[in-house]
Each structure stands twice: as structure tokens, then as C-alpha cells.
Design a protein around this motif. Structure first.
Motif, PDB file in Angstrom:
ATOM      1  N   PRO A   1     -13.103   8.406  -0.684  1.00  0.00           N
ATOM      2  CA  PRO A   1     -12.796   6.749  -1.029  1.00  0.00           C
ATOM      3  C   PRO A   1     -11.645   6.818  -2.277  1.00  0.00           C
ATOM      4  O   PRO A   1     -11.036   6.215  -2.821  1.00  0.00           O
ATOM      5  CB  PRO A   1     -13.872   6.310  -1.591  1.00  0.00           C
ATOM      6  CG  PRO A   1     -14.963   7.068  -0.255  1.00  0.00           C
ATOM      7  CD  PRO A   1     -14.244   8.383   0.296  1.00  0.00           C
TER       8      PRO A   1
ATOM      9  N   ILE B   1      -8.244   8.229  -2.315  1.00  0.00           N
ATOM     10  CA  ILE B   1      -8.157   6.980  -2.128  1.00  0.00           C
ATOM     11  C   ILE B   1      -7.061   5.192  -3.442  1.00  0.00           C
ATOM     12  O   ILE B   1      -5.909   5.437  -3.595  1.00  0.00           O
ATOM     13  CB  ILE B   1      -8.544   5.634  -0.662  1.00  0.00           C
ATOM     14  CG1 ILE B   1      -8.340   6.538   0.820  1.00  0.00           C
ATOM     15  CG2 ILE B   1      -7.487   4.406  -0.888  1.00  0.00           C
ATOM     16  CD1 ILE B   1      -8.868   5.921   1.565  1.00  0.00           C
ATOM     17  N   LEU B   2      -8.548   5.497  -4.030  1.00  0.00           N
ATOM     18  CA  LEU B   2      -7.769   5.419  -5.099  1.00  0.00           C
ATOM     19  C   LEU B   2      -7.102   5.524  -6.339  1.00  0.00           C
ATOM     20  O   LEU B   2      -6.009   5.015  -6.848  1.00  0.00           O
ATOM     21  CB  LEU B   2      -9.679   5.239  -5.777  1.00  0.00           C
ATOM     22  CG  LEU B   2     -10.349   3.894  -4.951  1.00  0.00           C
ATOM     23  CD1 LEU B   2     -11.894   4.233  -5.699  1.00  0.00           C
ATOM     24  CD2 LEU B   2      -9.457   2.358  -5.442  1.00  0.00           C
TER      25      LEU B   2
ATOM     26  N   ARG C   1      -4.881   7.625  -4.821  1.00  0.00           N
ATOM     27  CA  ARG C   1      -3.124   6.939  -3.907  1.00  0.00           C
ATOM     28  C   ARG C   1      -2.971   5.656  -4.817  1.00  0.00           C
ATOM     29  O   ARG C   1      -1.373   5.438  -4.965  1.00  0.00           O
ATOM     30  CB  ARG C   1      -3.521   7.254  -2.801  1.00  0.00           C
ATOM     31  CG  ARG C   1      -3.550   7.978  -1.919  1.00  0.00           C
ATOM     32  CD  ARG C   1      -3.314   8.439  -0.327  1.00  0.00           C
ATOM     33  NE  ARG C   1      -4.097   9.698  -0.186  1.00  0.00           N
ATOM     34  CZ  ARG C   1      -3.569   9.747   0.990  1.00  0.00           C
ATOM     35  NH1 ARG C   1      -3.197   9.019   2.147  1.00  0.00           N
ATOM     36  NH2 ARG C   1      -4.083  10.830   1.695  1.00  0.00           N
ATOM     37  N   ALA C   2      -3.615   4.736  -4.346  1.00  0.00           N
ATOM     38  CA  ALA C   2      -3.529   3.622  -5.568  1.00  0.00           C
ATOM     39  C   ALA C   2      -2.920   3.621  -6.992  1.00  0.00           C
ATOM     40  O   ALA C   2      -2.564   2.496  -7.264  1.00  0.00           O
ATOM     41  CB  ALA C   2      -4.922   2.347  -5.210  1.00  0.00           C
ATOM     42  N   GLY C   3      -3.586   4.681  -7.697  1.00  0.00           N
ATOM     43  CA  GLY C   3      -3.330   4.568  -8.985  1.00  0.00           C
ATOM     44  C   GLY C   3      -2.085   4.603  -9.062  1.00  0.00           C
ATOM     45  O   GLY C   3      -0.878   4.538  -9.987  1.00  0.00           O
TER      46      GLY C   3
ATOM     47  N   VAL D   1      -9.997   7.790 -12.216  1.00  0.00           N
ATOM     48  CA  VAL D   1     -10.023   8.340 -10.966  1.00  0.00           C
ATOM     49  C   VAL D   1     -10.395   9.691 -10.806  1.00  0.00           C
ATOM     50  O   VAL D   1     -11.656  10.245 -10.212  1.00  0.00           O
ATOM     51  CB  VAL D   1     -10.065   7.392  -9.717  1.00  0.00           C
ATOM     52  CG1 VAL D   1     -10.681   7.856  -8.589  1.00  0.00           C
ATOM     53  CG2 VAL D   1     -10.240   5.972  -9.911  1.00  0.00           C
TER      54      VAL D   1
ATOM     55  N   ASN E   1      -0.302   3.593   3.056  1.00  0.00           N
ATOM     56  CA  ASN E   1      -1.895   4.146   2.995  1.00  0.00           C
ATOM     57  C   ASN E   1      -2.168   3.175   3.341  1.00  0.00           C
ATOM     58  O   ASN E   1      -3.274   3.042   3.071  1.00  0.00           O
ATOM     59  CB  ASN E   1      -1.125   4.748   0.901  1.00  0.00           C
ATOM     60  CG  ASN E   1      -1.461   5.971   0.924  1.00  0.00           C
ATOM     61  OD1 ASN E   1      -1.703   6.525   1.324  1.00  0.00           O
ATOM     62  ND2 ASN E   1       0.429   5.736   0.221  1.00  0.00           N
ATOM     63  N   GLY E   2      -1.728   1.394   2.668  1.00  0.00           N
ATOM     64  CA  GLY E   2      -2.565   0.157   3.390  1.00  0.00           C
ATOM     65  C   GLY E   2      -2.781   0.703   4.870  1.00  0.00           C
ATOM     66  O   GLY E   2      -4.509   0.781   5.272  1.00  0.00           O
TER      67      GLY E   2
ATOM     68  N   THR F   1      -5.434   3.360   5.701  1.00  0.00           N
ATOM     69  CA  THR F   1      -6.901   3.117   5.162  1.00  0.00           C
ATOM     70  C   THR F   1      -7.541   1.832   6.089  1.00  0.00           C
ATOM     71  O   THR F   1      -9.061   2.392   6.093  1.00  0.00           O
ATOM     72  CB  THR F   1      -6.713   2.286   2.801  1.00  0.00           C
ATOM     73  OG1 THR F   1      -5.841   3.578   2.678  1.00  0.00           O
ATOM     74  CG2 THR F   1      -8.290   2.730   2.876  1.00  0.00           C
TER      75      THR F   1
ATOM     76  N   CYS G   1     -15.098   2.934   2.370  1.00  0.00           N
ATOM     77  CA  CYS G   1     -15.093   4.037   3.082  1.00  0.00           C
ATOM     78  C   CYS G   1     -16.224   5.183   3.249  1.00  0.00           C
ATOM     79  O   CYS G   1     -16.964   5.123   1.914  1.00  0.00           O
ATOM     80  CB  CYS G   1     -13.980   5.034   2.490  1.00  0.00           C
ATOM     81  SG  CYS G   1     -12.044   3.824   2.489  1.00  0.00           S
TER      82      CYS G   1
ATOM     83  N   PHE H   1      -3.254  -1.978  -2.020  1.00  0.00           N
ATOM     84  CA  PHE H   1      -2.138  -1.016  -1.194  1.00  0.00           C
ATOM     85  C   PHE H   1      -1.402  -2.798  -0.427  1.00  0.00           C
ATOM     86  O   PHE H   1      -0.135  -2.582  -1.401  1.00  0.00           O
ATOM     87  CB  PHE H   1      -2.139  -0.224   0.147  1.00  0.00           C
ATOM     88  CG  PHE H   1      -2.882   1.483  -0.905  1.00  0.00           C
ATOM     89  CD1 PHE H   1      -2.545   1.671  -0.972  1.00  0.00           C
ATOM     90  CD2 PHE H   1      -4.432   1.169  -0.115  1.00  0.00           C
ATOM     91  CE1 PHE H   1      -2.611   3.464  -1.365  1.00  0.00           C
ATOM     92  CE2 PHE H   1      -5.110   2.660  -0.485  1.00  0.00           C
ATOM     93  CZ  PHE H   1      -4.315   3.279  -1.420  1.00  0.00           C
ATOM     94  N   PHE H   2      -1.822  -3.242  -0.604  1.00  0.00           N
ATOM     95  CA  PHE H   2      -1.434  -4.405   0.246  1.00  0.00           C
ATOM     96  C   PHE H   2      -0.429  -4.971  -0.517  1.00  0.00           C
ATOM     97  O   PHE H   2       0.228  -5.595  -0.769  1.00  0.00           O
ATOM     98  CB  PHE H   2      -2.226  -4.716   1.663  1.00  0.00           C
ATOM     99  CG  PHE H   2      -2.437  -4.417   3.140  1.00  0.00           C
ATOM    100  CD1 PHE H   2      -1.459  -3.950   3.890  1.00  0.00           C
ATOM    101  CD2 PHE H   2      -3.537  -4.367   3.225  1.00  0.00           C
ATOM    102  CE1 PHE H   2      -1.352  -2.950   4.737  1.00  0.00           C
ATOM    103  CE2 PHE H   2      -3.602  -3.069   4.309  1.00  0.00           C
ATOM    104  CZ  PHE H   2      -2.836  -3.028   5.243  1.00  0.00           C
TER     105      PHE H   2
ATOM    106  N   MET I   1      -8.738  -2.637  -7.821  1.00  0.00           N
ATOM    107  CA  MET I   1      -8.736  -1.081  -7.141  1.00  0.00           C
ATOM    108  C   MET I   1     -10.222  -0.299  -8.490  1.00  0.00           C
ATOM    109  O   MET I   1     -10.956   0.220  -7.662  1.00  0.00           O
ATOM    110  CB  MET I   1      -6.951  -0.165  -7.725  1.00  0.00           C
ATOM    111  CG  MET I   1      -7.580   0.954  -7.850  1.00  0.00           C
ATOM    112  SD  MET I   1      -6.095   1.945  -8.624  1.00  0.00           S
ATOM    113  CE  MET I   1      -6.473   3.021  -9.460  1.00  0.00           C
TER     114      MET I   1
ATOM    115  N   PHE J   1     -13.465   1.014  -7.610  1.00  0.00           N
ATOM    116  CA  PHE J   1     -13.922   2.340  -8.294  1.00  0.00           C
ATOM    117  C   PHE J   1     -15.351   1.833  -8.702  1.00  0.00           C
ATOM    118  O   PHE J   1     -16.341   3.306  -8.898  1.00  0.00           O
ATOM    119  CB  PHE J   1     -13.475   3.044  -9.227  1.00  0.00           C
ATOM    120  CG  PHE J   1     -13.683   3.792 -10.203  1.00  0.00           C
ATOM    121  CD1 PHE J   1     -13.512   5.196  -9.396  1.00  0.00           C
ATOM    122  CD2 PHE J   1     -13.221   4.031 -11.772  1.00  0.00           C
ATOM    123  CE1 PHE J   1     -14.381   6.510 -10.345  1.00  0.00           C
ATOM    124  CE2 PHE J   1     -14.047   4.784 -12.295  1.00  0.00           C
ATOM    125  CZ  PHE J   1     -14.091   6.248 -11.402  1.00  0.00           C
TER     126      PHE J   1
END
Lengths: 180, 51
Positions: free
Chosen positions: A37, A40-41, A43-45, A79, A156-157, A160, A169, B6-7, B35, B39
């Protein structure tokens, strides 16, 4: 630094971020190293930071776009630092593969710091902000860089969703929940 | 749920592509908030370190 040079440098930066995301994705798909998890966060950042570059490429460089980059890189870095601290005491384990002797989350601390440093460097050049802020349709390799980044955000979406289904997750994922 | 950022980012990039700057930044801000909430939901263990 002219506006067009700044936009080209931004496109190069976006390509660099896409390469980092591609590297993480290839590790996931080729070696089956499923992202946790926090991974993944991170990657989002990274995508949040790259968004500022995409804005600069499309609407011309603005300080506010660079500000969004710094916020995104800080989020990814926070993160990553949390994950480093989880495993910093010897004997407390680790997560995932290593690259040049460092785990991916440690690399993310370095990458997020470099993004902030690079953004600060770009902000030193005032002339890029003096030109008219005309919208410029993306073309050529800059369009390719933008498209690759957009594809990676979407991919990535999807990945996930496959890994975690509709909920949070699992802390230590062992497979794709939707494919089992 | 963890795929939402992501979306949203992909939507924000689509808005950038078609020239809708304000919508793009709004979607970006929403994704960053989501996000950070995710977290917070995952960072539950106390860190075994001295600061």
C-alpha cells in the motif's frame, strides 16, 4: 532561460519520472514484486509531482505549476520516509527488491528530494515566466512524453484495482485479488 | 479504493490535454487529498524509534 527551453526541460523531467514509474512497473510485472500500500501511494505521489511538469508543457511555465510539483514530491517523500522508518532498525525486516543496494522506498526518498531540488533550480530562472502564457498544443516527442505519463497513471489505476479490488490493499499482498 | 488517486490523476491529465487548466488542478487537488487520507488509513502502526 526561454519559455520554450523551460518547456523542453519539463518534458525531459516528465520522461524521467515516467522511466521511474516504468521501472517499478516492470519489477512488478516481470519479477512479480507486488507493490505494498505505501509503495502504491509513493507511485501516486510521483504522478502528483509529474502533473506540474505536464501543466508547464501545456500552458507554459508558471510558479504555481512548480508549486504543485513540490507538493507532490513532498507527499511521495513523506510516504517513503514513513516506510524507511518502519524498517530502519536492523532486524525489523524490509519490503520488496533492492536496486544498487537500496530498497525502492529508500530510492523514493532520494528521487523526491531530487525533484524538489530540480524544481527549486528551475524557479531560479525568471525569464521563462516573462513570456506570454499562450496555450501550446503538444506535439512530437513532448506529446509522446505526455502520453506515456498519462498511460502510466491509468495503468497504475488498473493494476491497483486488480491487486486490491475495491477496498484497501493488504499490507503484504501475495497476489492479485481480482485474478484469484 | 486505492486506485482512486490514479484515476483522478488520469482525469486531471486528460483535462490538461484538452486545455481545461482549472478543472485539471481541481482534480489534482482532490487526488492528493484522497492520497493523504489513504496514507492516514495505512499508517497505523507505531514506529519503534526514538526521536
Amino acid at each position: 532561460m526561454t519559455q520554450i527551453l523551460a518547456m523542453r526541460l519539463n518534458a525531459l523531467g516528465l520522461l524521467a519520472i515516467s522511466i521511474v514509474l516504468l521501472f517499478a512497473f516492470s519489477d512488478q510485472l516481470i519479477y512479480g514484486d507486488l507493490p505494498c500500500p505505501l509503495c502504491i501511494l509513493q507511485r501516486a505521489g510521483l504522478i502528483a509531482a509529474g502533473f506540474g511538469l505536464a501543466l508547464n508543457m501545456r500552458f507554459g511555465p508558471r510558479p504555481s505549476h512548480y508549486g504543485l510539483m513540490i507538493i507532490g514530491a513532498l507527499a511521495a517523500g513523506i510516504v517513503a520516509r514513513r516506510q524507511v522508518l518502519l524498517h530502519i532498525v536492523p532486524g525489523t525486516g524490509s519490503y520488496g527488491d533492492m536496486f544498487f543496494g537500496l530498497h525502492f522506498y529508500t530510492w523514493m526518498v532520494i528521487v523526491s528530494t531530487l525533484i524538489i531540488l530540480g524544481t527549486a533550480g528551475m524557479l531560479l530562472f525568471d525569464r521563462q515566466f516573462a513570456d506570454d502564457h499562450e496555450e501550446r498544443p503538444l506535439a512530437g516527442w513532448m506529446l509522446a512524453s505526455f502520453a506515456l505519463f498519462g498511460f502510466l497513471a491509468l495503468a497504475n489505476g488498473v493494476s491497483t484495482v486488480l491487486e486490491c479490488a475495491g477496498g484497501l490493499c493488504p499490507d503484504n499482498p501475495t497476489g492479485y485479488l481480482l485474478l484469484q | 479504493m486505492m486506485s482512486i488517486p490514479f484515476f483522478l490523476f488520469a482525469g486531471a491529465l486528460a483535462a490538461v490535454f484538452i486545455g481545461k487548466r482549472n478543472i485539471a488542478i481541481g482534480l489534482w487537488a482532490l487526488s492528493v487529498v484522497v492520497m493523504l487520507v489513504l496514507f492516514r488509513l495505512h499508517a497505523t502502526d507505531q514506529l519503534n524509534i526514538g526521536l
